[in-house]
Design a protein around this motif. Structure first.
Motif, PDB file in Angstrom:
ATOM      1  N   LYS A  17      -8.272  -0.313   0.117  1.00  6.55           N
ATOM      2  CA  LYS A  17      -9.576  -0.845  -0.274  1.00  6.55           C
ATOM      3  C   LYS A  17     -10.307  -1.522   0.891  1.00  6.55           C
ATOM      4  CE  LYS A  17      -9.544   0.280  -4.640  1.00  6.55           C
ATOM      5  NZ  LYS A  17     -10.547   1.194  -5.220  1.00  6.55           N
ATOM      6  N   THR A  18      -9.694  -1.498   2.082  1.00 12.14           N
ATOM      7  CA  THR A  18     -10.364  -2.085   3.236  1.00 12.14           C
ATOM      8  C   THR A  18     -11.539  -1.212   3.671  1.00 12.14           C
ATOM      9  OG1 THR A  18      -8.797  -0.958   4.715  1.00 12.14           O
ATOM     10  CG2 THR A  18      -8.284  -3.232   4.078  1.00 12.14           C
ATOM     11  N   GLU A  19     -12.439  -1.806   4.433  1.00 14.26           N
ATOM     12  CA  GLU A  19     -13.639  -1.105   4.885  1.00 14.26           C
ATOM     13  C   GLU A  19     -13.294   0.113   5.733  1.00 14.26           C
ATOM     14  OE1 GLU A  19     -17.532  -1.922   7.795  1.00 14.26           O
ATOM     15  OE2 GLU A  19     -15.883  -3.370   7.665  1.00 14.26           O
ATOM     16  N   ILE A  20     -14.014   1.204   5.506  1.00  8.13           N
ATOM     17  CA  ILE A  20     -13.868   2.404   6.331  1.00  8.13           C
ATOM     18  C   ILE A  20     -14.942   2.348   7.416  1.00  8.13           C
ATOM     19  CG2 ILE A  20     -13.952   4.921   6.400  1.00  8.13           C
ATOM     20  CD1 ILE A  20     -13.035   4.950   3.493  1.00  8.13           C
ATOM     21  N   VAL A  21     -14.511   2.125   8.649  1.00  4.28           N
ATOM     22  CA  VAL A  21     -15.450   2.027   9.768  1.00  4.28           C
ATOM     23  C   VAL A  21     -15.860   3.430  10.202  1.00  4.28           C
ATOM     24  CG1 VAL A  21     -15.769   1.211  12.146  1.00  4.28           C
ATOM     25  CG2 VAL A  21     -14.373  -0.116  10.528  1.00  4.28           C
ATOM     26  N   PHE A  64       0.832  -1.211   0.000  1.00  3.68           N
ATOM     27  CA  PHE A  64       0.000   0.000   0.000  1.00  3.68           C
ATOM     28  C   PHE A  64       0.864   1.258   0.000  1.00  3.68           C
ATOM     29  CE2 PHE A  64      -1.942   3.276   2.819  1.00  3.68           C
ATOM     30  CZ  PHE A  64      -2.940   3.715   1.953  1.00  3.68           C
ATOM     31  N   LEU A  65       1.841   1.323   0.902  1.00  2.00           N
ATOM     32  CA  LEU A  65       2.683   2.513   1.007  1.00  2.00           C
ATOM     33  C   LEU A  65       3.542   2.710  -0.243  1.00  2.00           C
ATOM     34  CD1 LEU A  65       3.725   2.168   4.751  1.00  2.00           C
ATOM     35  CD2 LEU A  65       2.260   3.943   3.768  1.00  2.00           C
ATOM     36  N   GLU A  66       3.957   1.608  -0.856  1.00  7.73           N
ATOM     37  CA  GLU A  66       4.733   1.717  -2.101  1.00  7.73           C
ATOM     38  C   GLU A  66       3.874   2.310  -3.216  1.00  7.73           C
ATOM     39  OE1 GLU A  66       7.741  -1.062  -4.790  1.00  7.73           O
ATOM     40  OE2 GLU A  66       6.196  -2.010  -3.560  1.00  7.73           O
ATOM     41  N   LYS A  67       2.614   1.873  -3.295  1.00  8.85           N
ATOM     42  CA  LYS A  67       1.709   2.417  -4.295  1.00  8.85           C
ATOM     43  C   LYS A  67       1.442   3.899  -4.026  1.00  8.85           C
ATOM     44  CE  LYS A  67       0.636  -0.992  -7.110  1.00  8.85           C
ATOM     45  NZ  LYS A  67      -0.609  -1.738  -6.963  1.00  8.85           N
ATOM     46  N   VAL A  68       1.236   4.256  -2.773  1.00 10.32           N
ATOM     47  CA  VAL A  68       1.019   5.660  -2.402  1.00 10.32           C
ATOM     48  C   VAL A  68       2.249   6.482  -2.757  1.00 10.32           C
ATOM     49  CG1 VAL A  68       0.699   7.243  -0.454  1.00 10.32           C
ATOM     50  CG2 VAL A  68      -0.652   5.138  -0.587  1.00 10.32           C
ATOM     51  N   HIS A  69       3.413   5.933  -2.485  1.00 11.18           N
ATOM     52  CA  HIS A  69       4.676   6.624  -2.782  1.00 11.18           C
ATOM     53  C   HIS A  69       4.812   6.911  -4.272  1.00 11.18           C
ATOM     54  CE1 HIS A  69       9.131   7.146  -2.979  1.00 11.18           C
ATOM     55  NE2 HIS A  69       8.970   7.603  -1.753  1.00 11.18           N
ATOM     56  N   GLY A  91     -11.997  17.322  -2.051  1.00 10.75           N
ATOM     57  CA  GLY A  91     -11.614  16.694  -3.319  1.00 10.75           C
ATOM     58  C   GLY A  91     -10.194  16.180  -3.332  1.00 10.75           C
ATOM     59  N   ILE A  92      -9.641  15.839  -2.157  1.00 14.32           N
ATOM     60  CA  ILE A  92      -8.254  15.369  -2.102  1.00 14.32           C
ATOM     61  C   ILE A  92      -8.172  13.926  -1.594  1.00 14.32           C
ATOM     62  CG2 ILE A  92      -7.308  17.692  -1.791  1.00 14.32           C
ATOM     63  CD1 ILE A  92      -6.989  17.031   1.205  1.00 14.32           C
ATOM     64  N   PHE A  93      -9.323  13.233  -1.526  1.00 14.76           N
ATOM     65  CA  PHE A  93      -9.334  11.855  -1.044  1.00 14.76           C
ATOM     66  C   PHE A  93      -9.099  10.897  -2.202  1.00 14.76           C
ATOM     67  CE2 PHE A  93     -11.606   7.859  -0.143  1.00 14.76           C
ATOM     68  CZ  PHE A  93     -10.960   7.476   1.018  1.00 14.76           C
ATOM     69  N   CYS A  94      -8.283   9.876  -1.946  1.00 16.73           N
ATOM     70  CA  CYS A  94      -7.947   8.911  -3.004  1.00 16.73           C
ATOM     71  C   CYS A  94      -7.889   7.508  -2.414  1.00 16.73           C
ATOM     72  CB  CYS A  94      -6.598   9.275  -3.625  1.00 16.73           C
ATOM     73  SG  CYS A  94      -5.991   8.106  -4.867  1.00 16.73           S
ATOM     74  N   GLN A  95      -8.618   6.566  -3.018  1.00 19.30           N
ATOM     75  CA  GLN A  95      -8.518   5.172  -2.613  1.00 19.30           C
ATOM     76  C   GLN A  95      -7.465   4.472  -3.463  1.00 19.30           C
ATOM     77  OE1 GLN A  95     -12.586   3.405  -2.321  1.00 19.30           O
ATOM     78  NE2 GLN A  95     -11.844   2.858  -0.279  1.00 19.30           N
ATOM     79  N   VAL A  96      -6.594   3.723  -2.804  1.00 16.19           N
ATOM     80  CA  VAL A  96      -5.471   3.080  -3.481  1.00 16.19           C
ATOM     81  C   VAL A  96      -5.578   1.568  -3.319  1.00 16.19           C
ATOM     82  CG1 VAL A  96      -2.958   2.817  -3.525  1.00 16.19           C
ATOM     83  CG2 VAL A  96      -3.965   5.070  -3.110  1.00 16.19           C
ATOM     84  N   SER A 111      -3.728  -1.695  -3.307  1.00 18.63           N
ATOM     85  CA  SER A 111      -2.345  -2.161  -3.184  1.00 18.63           C
ATOM     86  C   SER A 111      -2.080  -3.408  -4.018  1.00 18.63           C
ATOM     87  CB  SER A 111      -2.018  -2.465  -1.719  1.00 18.63           C
ATOM     88  OG  SER A 111      -2.752  -3.592  -1.275  1.00 18.63           O
ATOM     89  N   GLY A 112      -3.148  -4.109  -4.392  1.00 19.71           N
ATOM     90  CA  GLY A 112      -2.973  -5.350  -5.131  1.00 19.71           C
ATOM     91  C   GLY A 112      -2.704  -6.534  -4.226  1.00 19.71           C
ATOM     92  N   SER A 113      -2.645  -6.280  -2.912  1.00 22.93           N
ATOM     93  CA  SER A 113      -2.393  -7.352  -1.946  1.00 22.93           C
ATOM     94  C   SER A 113      -3.657  -7.611  -1.139  1.00 22.93           C
ATOM     95  CB  SER A 113      -1.254  -6.953  -0.995  1.00 22.93           C
ATOM     96  OG  SER A 113      -1.121  -7.890   0.056  1.00 22.93           O
ATOM     97  N   ASP A 114      -3.927  -8.877  -0.866  1.00 23.35           N
ATOM     98  CA  ASP A 114      -5.088  -9.219  -0.049  1.00 23.35           C
ATOM     99  C   ASP A 114      -4.683  -9.610   1.366  1.00 23.35           C
ATOM    100  OD1 ASP A 114      -3.889 -11.620  -0.534  1.00 23.35           O
ATOM    101  OD2 ASP A 114      -5.651 -12.628  -1.352  1.00 23.35           O
ATOM    102  N   LEU A 115      -3.397  -9.436   1.697  1.00 26.21           N
ATOM    103  CA  LEU A 115      -2.912  -9.797   3.024  1.00 26.21           C
ATOM    104  C   LEU A 115      -3.314  -8.735   4.045  1.00 26.21           C
ATOM    105  CD1 LEU A 115      -1.238 -11.857   4.629  1.00 26.21           C
ATOM    106  CD2 LEU A 115       0.748 -10.395   4.254  1.00 26.21           C
ATOM    107  N   THR A 116      -3.896  -9.169   5.131  1.00 31.96           N
ATOM    108  CA  THR A 116      -4.301  -8.273   6.219  1.00 31.96           C
ATOM    109  C   THR A 116      -3.781  -8.833   7.539  1.00 31.96           C
ATOM    110  OG1 THR A 116      -6.381  -9.442   6.650  1.00 31.96           O
ATOM    111  CG2 THR A 116      -6.428  -7.668   4.993  1.00 31.96           C
ATOM    112  N   THR A 117      -3.838  -8.002   8.577  1.00 32.73           N
ATOM    113  CA  THR A 117      -3.447  -8.466   9.906  1.00 32.73           C
ATOM    114  C   THR A 117      -4.309  -9.642  10.332  1.00 32.73           C
ATOM    115  OG1 THR A 117      -2.777  -6.211  10.464  1.00 32.73           O
ATOM    116  CG2 THR A 117      -3.060  -7.741  12.289  1.00 32.73           C
ATOM    117  N   ASP A 118      -5.603  -9.598  10.002  1.00 30.99           N
ATOM    118  CA  ASP A 118      -6.506 -10.705  10.334  1.00 30.99           C
ATOM    119  C   ASP A 118      -6.033 -12.018   9.713  1.00 30.99           C
ATOM    120  OD1 ASP A 118      -8.393  -9.287  11.868  1.00 30.99           O
ATOM    121  OD2 ASP A 118      -9.343  -8.509  10.064  1.00 30.99           O
ATOM    122  N   LEU A 119      -5.591 -11.961   8.463  1.00 35.22           N
ATOM    123  CA  LEU A 119      -5.145 -13.181   7.784  1.00 35.22           C
ATOM    124  C   LEU A 119      -3.867 -13.733   8.410  1.00 35.22           C
ATOM    125  CD1 LEU A 119      -5.854 -12.361   4.025  1.00 35.22           C
ATOM    126  CD2 LEU A 119      -7.083 -13.959   5.502  1.00 35.22           C
TER     127      LEU A 119
END
Length: 389
Positions: free
Chosen positions: A309-313, A232-237, A329-334, A336-344
């Motif tokens: 792309k995770t849920e916004i609580v 995620f951070l690499e994509k944001v970068h 108008g400065i919000f952007c969803q990114v 990451s292409g990864s489905d790995l989460t802390t839960d997994l």
């Protein structure tokens, strides 16, 4: 608020001071479930030279000598590559460090922490390089290890961040947490982490945003900082030519509110160091507000706000925590292409609970046997008239 510097470009070796040849340093390890203890070891190793090469062991080698790794070889390699003090990563590095390996990569010496690393048959993996005088030691980071983190995840309790419905065992642990350097974790036998300002200073380098840089704000728990976060951070970068990424880390209680169960596994101080070690992050806000407010955006002069792309609580009052950046108008969803989460990750541990418990017991038994063997080799004092029997 902690400012963080950008690491040098990966693989960009520079001459040493005064134009002397660069001192090349070798580190190796499993780097399974990479945490701030690993990062601190690599930070110390990099400070001993000019160019740091890190070898990552294979899944098969780790399974043979220690037990099953949590992450795959590729996941572990990429996590190490994301640490800002690392210049080069060597995959499939041998488990036993030899002079042949150091010479192959033109390394002057290798560095390891002052803990014990043994083969399956109880041999010191650094025996050869120690005898040759090409071994350096750095201080191990107290209070965290992969074994400790696995233990935290195996002991799932909903009372992790609540004073209510807390078991007597957990209360004893919570009461003793952080009170003294000798405090021991009653489940894993690992000392608890004690945060100091010096630790933060060592990880952060204080770079402020420069003219022409794009200030990007991201926020979250960043718990068990893993390859999904890095992706995620690499994509944001990559969203800007000259990005300056600010990561806002939520308080433990806030994370527990929207994640539930026993989250976060790592406390805020631990998560801070983990994120500071990432080469894509420029600054960390410790205890950031859950809602991204106008005051926060104005204070940091934020150009873009990103979320995965995770849920916004929703916030406690039911509002959208990103409503202000969306309004601007400065919000952007990114993605990451990864489905790995802390839960997994936690699910991986729980699914293989018996294997990981056996691994932890095996590791402790090997270390105790090694220490006992070393003790027996120590010269015993001669008995004399002044020597007590």
């Amino acid at each position: 608020m902690i400012r963080n510097g950008h690491g040098a470009a990966v693989g960009a070796e520079q001459p040493g001071p005064g134009g002397r040849p660069a001192v090349r340093v070798w580190c190796d390890g499993c780097y399974d479930m990479v945490h701030y203890g690993h990062s601190n070891q690599l930070r110390q190793a990099r400070a001993m030279g000019d160019y740091l090469i890190v070898g990552v062991h294979t899944d098969a080698e780790i399974a043979k000598h220690k037990g099953p790794p949590v992450f795959t070889q590729e996941e572990r390699r990429r996590m190490v590559q994301a640490i800002k003090w690392v210049d080069e990563v060597v995959p499939a590095a041998p488990y036993v460090t030899t002079l042949e390996t150091l010479d192959k990569y033109s390394c002057d010496f290798c560095v390891h922490g002052n803990d014990i690393t043994l083969t399956v048959d109880g041999r010191d993996t650094y025996e050869e390089v120690k005898r040759a005088g090409r071994y350096r030691e750095c201080k191990r980071t107290q209070g965290v290890s992969t074994t400790d983190l696995v233990g935290r995840m195996l002991l799932v309790t909903k009372a992790h961040h609540s004073s209510q419905e807390m078991s007597s065992e957990y209360r004893e642990y919570a009461d003793s947490f952080g009170k003294c350097p000798g405090g021991r974790n009653p489940w894993t036998g690992v000392s608890q982490f004690l945060q100091t300002s010096q630790k933060i200073i060592q990880f952060a380098s204080g770079k402020e945003p420069q003219p022409g840089e794009t200030v990007i704000y991201v926020a979250g728990a960043f718990d068990l900082f893993h390859i999904g976060h890095v992706d995620f951070l690499e994509k944001v970068h990559g969203l800007a030519e000259r990005p300056y990424i600010i990561a806002g880390l939520h308080f433990d209680q806030e994370v527990n509110r929207y994640k539930g169960k026993n989250y976060p596994i790592m406390n805020l101080h631990e998560r801070t160091l983990s994120v500071l070690a990432c080469r894509y992050v420029s600054e960390v806000v410790i205890g950031a507000p859950y809602a991204v407010t106008a005051e926060l955006l104005d204070h940091f002069k934020v150009d873009v706000v990103c979320h995965g792309k995770t849920e916004i609580v929703p916030d406690r009052d039911g509002s959208d925590p990103y409503q202000e950046p969306k309004r601007r108008g400065i919000f952007c969803q990114v993605d990451s292409g990864s489905d790995l989460t802390t839960d997994l990750i936690v699910q991986r541990i729980i699914t293989n609970r018996l294997e990981y418990e056996a691994r932890n017991q095996k590791k402790e038994a090997k270390e105790l046997a090694f220490l006992e063997a070393m003790r027996r080799q120590e010269p015993q004092p001669e008995r004399g008239s002044d020597t007590p029997f």
